[in-house]
Write a protein that holds these residues in place. Structure first.
Motif, PDB file in Angstrom:
ATOM      1  N   GLN A   1      42.533  47.396  38.819  1.00 42.99           N
ATOM      2  CA  GLN A   1      41.382  46.707  39.380  1.00 42.99           C
ATOM      3  C   GLN A   1      41.500  45.196  39.180  1.00 42.99           C
ATOM      4  O   GLN A   1      41.260  44.415  40.108  1.00 42.99           O
ATOM      5  CB  GLN A   1      40.101  47.214  38.719  1.00 42.99           C
ATOM      6  N   TRP A   2      41.881  44.785  37.965  1.00 40.82           N
ATOM      7  CA  TRP A   2      42.017  43.345  37.700  1.00 40.82           C
ATOM      8  C   TRP A   2      43.077  42.725  38.599  1.00 40.82           C
ATOM      9  O   TRP A   2      42.860  41.647  39.170  1.00 40.82           O
ATOM     10  CB  TRP A   2      42.406  43.096  36.237  1.00 40.82           C
ATOM     11  N   LEU A   3      44.218  43.399  38.723  1.00 42.39           N
ATOM     12  CA  LEU A   3      45.315  42.828  39.496  1.00 42.39           C
ATOM     13  C   LEU A   3      44.940  42.685  40.967  1.00 42.39           C
ATOM     14  O   LEU A   3      45.241  41.659  41.602  1.00 42.39           O
ATOM     15  CB  LEU A   3      46.566  43.701  39.350  1.00 42.39           C
ATOM     16  N   SER A   4      44.268  43.670  41.520  1.00 40.91           N
ATOM     17  CA  SER A   4      43.851  43.592  42.925  1.00 40.91           C
ATOM     18  C   SER A   4      42.873  42.447  43.133  1.00 40.91           C
ATOM     19  O   SER A   4      43.023  41.632  44.062  1.00 40.91           O
ATOM     20  CB  SER A   4      43.213  44.913  43.355  1.00 40.91           C
ATOM     21  N   GLU A   5      41.860  42.361  42.270  1.00 47.11           N
ATOM     22  CA  GLU A   5      40.863  41.295  42.388  1.00 47.11           C
ATOM     23  C   GLU A   5      41.487  39.923  42.171  1.00 47.11           C
ATOM     24  O   GLU A   5      41.143  38.959  42.871  1.00 47.11           O
ATOM     25  CB  GLU A   5      39.732  41.534  41.389  1.00 47.11           C
ATOM     26  N   HIS A   6      42.399  39.835  41.232  1.00 47.23           N
ATOM     27  CA  HIS A   6      43.066  38.564  40.938  1.00 47.23           C
ATOM     28  C   HIS A   6      43.885  38.087  42.131  1.00 47.23           C
ATOM     29  O   HIS A   6      43.825  36.908  42.507  1.00 47.23           O
ATOM     30  CB  HIS A   6      43.970  38.746  39.709  1.00 47.23           C
ATOM     31  N   CYS A   7      44.651  38.982  42.752  1.00 50.99           N
ATOM     32  CA  CYS A   7      45.479  38.592  43.889  1.00 50.99           C
ATOM     33  C   CYS A   7      44.616  38.161  45.078  1.00 50.99           C
ATOM     34  O   CYS A   7      44.882  37.140  45.724  1.00 50.99           O
ATOM     35  CB  CYS A   7      46.395  39.750  44.298  1.00 50.99           C
ATOM     36  N   MET A   8      43.561  38.927  45.371  1.00 49.74           N
ATOM     37  CA  MET A   8      42.699  38.582  46.504  1.00 49.74           C
ATOM     38  C   MET A   8      41.938  37.285  46.246  1.00 49.74           C
ATOM     39  O   MET A   8      41.729  36.485  47.172  1.00 49.74           O
ATOM     40  CB  MET A   8      41.745  39.741  46.788  1.00 49.74           C
ATOM     41  N   LYS A   9      41.535  37.057  45.014  1.00 52.52           N
ATOM     42  CA  LYS A   9      40.844  35.810  44.661  1.00 52.52           C
ATOM     43  C   LYS A   9      41.730  34.601  44.908  1.00 52.52           C
ATOM     44  O   LYS A   9      41.243  33.505  45.225  1.00 52.52           O
ATOM     45  CB  LYS A   9      40.400  35.860  43.204  1.00 52.52           C
TER      46      LYS A   9
END
Length: 349
Positions: A300-308
Motif C-alpha cells: 500500500q505504501w509503495l503504490s501510494e508513494h509512486c502515484m504521489k
C-alpha cells in the motif's frame, strides 16, 4: 547493492529473493554507519556554563567521570549513546553479514549462532536507548549487566518494552510487539528464533520445548530435508526482524545527522520492492498474520508513494528494476542516474 547468487552457492532458488532483501537492508544500515563515520557525525557537543567549567573539564582525567560528578546526566547519556551506537551497530552488521554468507553456503548452524547475539542482546540494547536514554546511561555506567535481556521481566516484559519502542519511533502500525518478542525470546514456541538458535549453539539441549531427541545431536545430522526447513524458517522471518532493526537504527541515527529525504525514500523503495518480490516464495505453512500485514502495508505504501510522485502504481514487472536502482515505474534511466550522482556528491562532500 545487487547480490549475485547464480554461482558459488547451495542456497535453493526459492530463497534468493529473500536473501537479496536481507542484504539490501544490511547494506542500507552499513552505508548509514560508513557515511556517518566518514563525515564525523558521531559526536556530542557539550555547552559550558562559563570558563570555569571548561577549565575544570580540561583538568579532569575522564570526561564521563567529570560529567557524572557535575550532575550533567543528560550530557553523560548523550556521550554514552554516541560511543555505544556506532560500535554496537558495527558488531550487529558483522554478525548479520556473516550469518547471511553462512546460510548461502549451507552452514545453517553457523548462521543461526551468529544471529542469536544481535537479535537477543544487541537489539535489546538499542531498544533500551530508545525507551529511556537516561536509564540506559545509568545502567551502563553503574551496572552494565542490567542491560541483559534476562532482566526484562519475561516475554510480557519484552512485549511492553517493544510496544513502548514502537510507539516512540512511530511504527505501531507496521510491526507487532508480541510477535517480535516471541520471535526473539520465546523458546516454548516453534515460531521463534530462540529455540532454533539454542539448538544451533549447543550439541544437547534439555529445556522441555527444545530437548534434544533420542539418538540425535542438535544440527549435526541435518540432511537436505532439515536444511530446507531451516532455510524456509530463516528467510520467512529474518526480513521482518531486520526491517524492525533498521527502523531502530534510523531513528537513533537521526539524533546525529538528518538523512536527505529523497535518499531515504529511494532506499525505502528498494527495500519495499525487494520485500514484495520475496513474499510470493514464502510457503503457506510459514505465513503468519504479522508477516502478511507487513507485506500488505508495504504494498500500500509503495503504490501510494509512486502515484504521489507522478508515476504509476508498480506492477510485478517494475519491482526488479526498483529493487536494484530505486527507479520509479517507467522512470527514465537519465533521471535515475542523475539522482544517484547527487547522492554520491553528498556522500563525498
Amino acid at each position: 547493492m545487487e547480490r549475485l547468487l547464480e554461482s558459488n552457492t547451495v542456497l535453493p532458488n526459492e530463497f534468493h529473493a529473500a536473501y537479496k532483501l536481507c542484504f539490501t537492508i544490511h547494506d542500507v544500515a552499513a552505508q548509514l554507519l560508513v557515511s556517518g563515520i566518514k563525515q564525523g557525525v558521531f559526536i556530542t557537543s557539550i555547552a559550558f556554563n562559563g570558563e570555569h567549567e571548561k577549565s575544570a573539564l580540561e583538568q579532569a582525567d575522564d570526561l564521563l567521570d567529570w560529567l557524572k560528578k557535575s550532575g550533567r546526566l543528560n550530557d553523560e547519556a548523550d556521550v554514552l549513546v554516541t560511543m555505544a551506537f556506532p560500535a554496537v551497530l558495527s558488531d550487529i552488521l558483522h554478525c548479520i553479514f556473516e550469518a547471511l554468507e553462512a546460510s548461502r553456503k549451507g552452514k545453517l548452524a553457523i548462521a543461526y549462532m551468529l544471529l542469536r547475539k544481535p537479535f537477543q542482546e544487541s537489539l535489546y540494547l538499542l531498544e533500551s536507548v530508545i525507551a529511556d536514554k537516561e536509564s540506559f546511561s545509568k545502567m551502563i555506567a553503574d551496572d552494565p549487566s542490567r542491560l541483559r535481556p534476562q532482566n526484562a521481566g519475561g516475554i510480557d516484559g519484552h512485549i511492553r518494552r517493544i510496544q513502548k519502542v514502537l510507539k516512540t519511533i512511530g511504527e505501531t502500525s507496521r510491526f507487532n510487539a508480541s510477535y517480535i518478542a516471541k520471535l526473539r525470546y520465546d523458546k516454548t514456541e516453534n515460531d521463534s528464533f530462540d529455540g532454533i538458535c539454542n539448538k544451533a549453539m549447543h550439541l544437547f539441549t534439555d529445556h522441555k520445548s527444545i530437548k534434544t531427541e533420542k539418538y540425535n545431536i542438535n544440527f549435526i545430522f541435518s540432511g537436505m530435508t532439515q536444511a530446507m526447513t531451516q532455510w524456509a524458517f530463516l528467510y520467512s522471518r529474518l526480513p521482518y526482524l531486520l526491517l524492525y532493526l533498521l527502523s531502530l537504527i534510523e531513528f537513533i541515527a537521526e539524533r546525529f545527522s538528518q538523512t536527505l529525504p529523497s535518499y531515504k525514500v529511494d532506499m525505502d523503495r528498494r527495500i519495499a520492492s525487494s520485500l514484495l518480490m520475496a513474499d510470493p516464495y514464502i510457503d503457506t505453512k510459514y505465513r503468519t498474520e504479522p508477516l502478511t500485514h507487513l507485506t500488505l502495508m508495504t504494498r500500500q505504501w509503495l503504490s501510494e508513494h509512486c502515484m504521489k510522485n507522478g508515476f504509476l502504481a508498480p506492477e510485478a514487472e517494475h519491482l526488479e528494476r526498483m529493487a536494484v536502482s530505486g527507479a520509479f515505474p517507467m522512470e527514465s534511466d537519465d533521471e535515475v542516474h542523475a539522482r544517484h550522482l547527487l547522492y554520491e556528491q553528498l556522500v563525498s562532500a
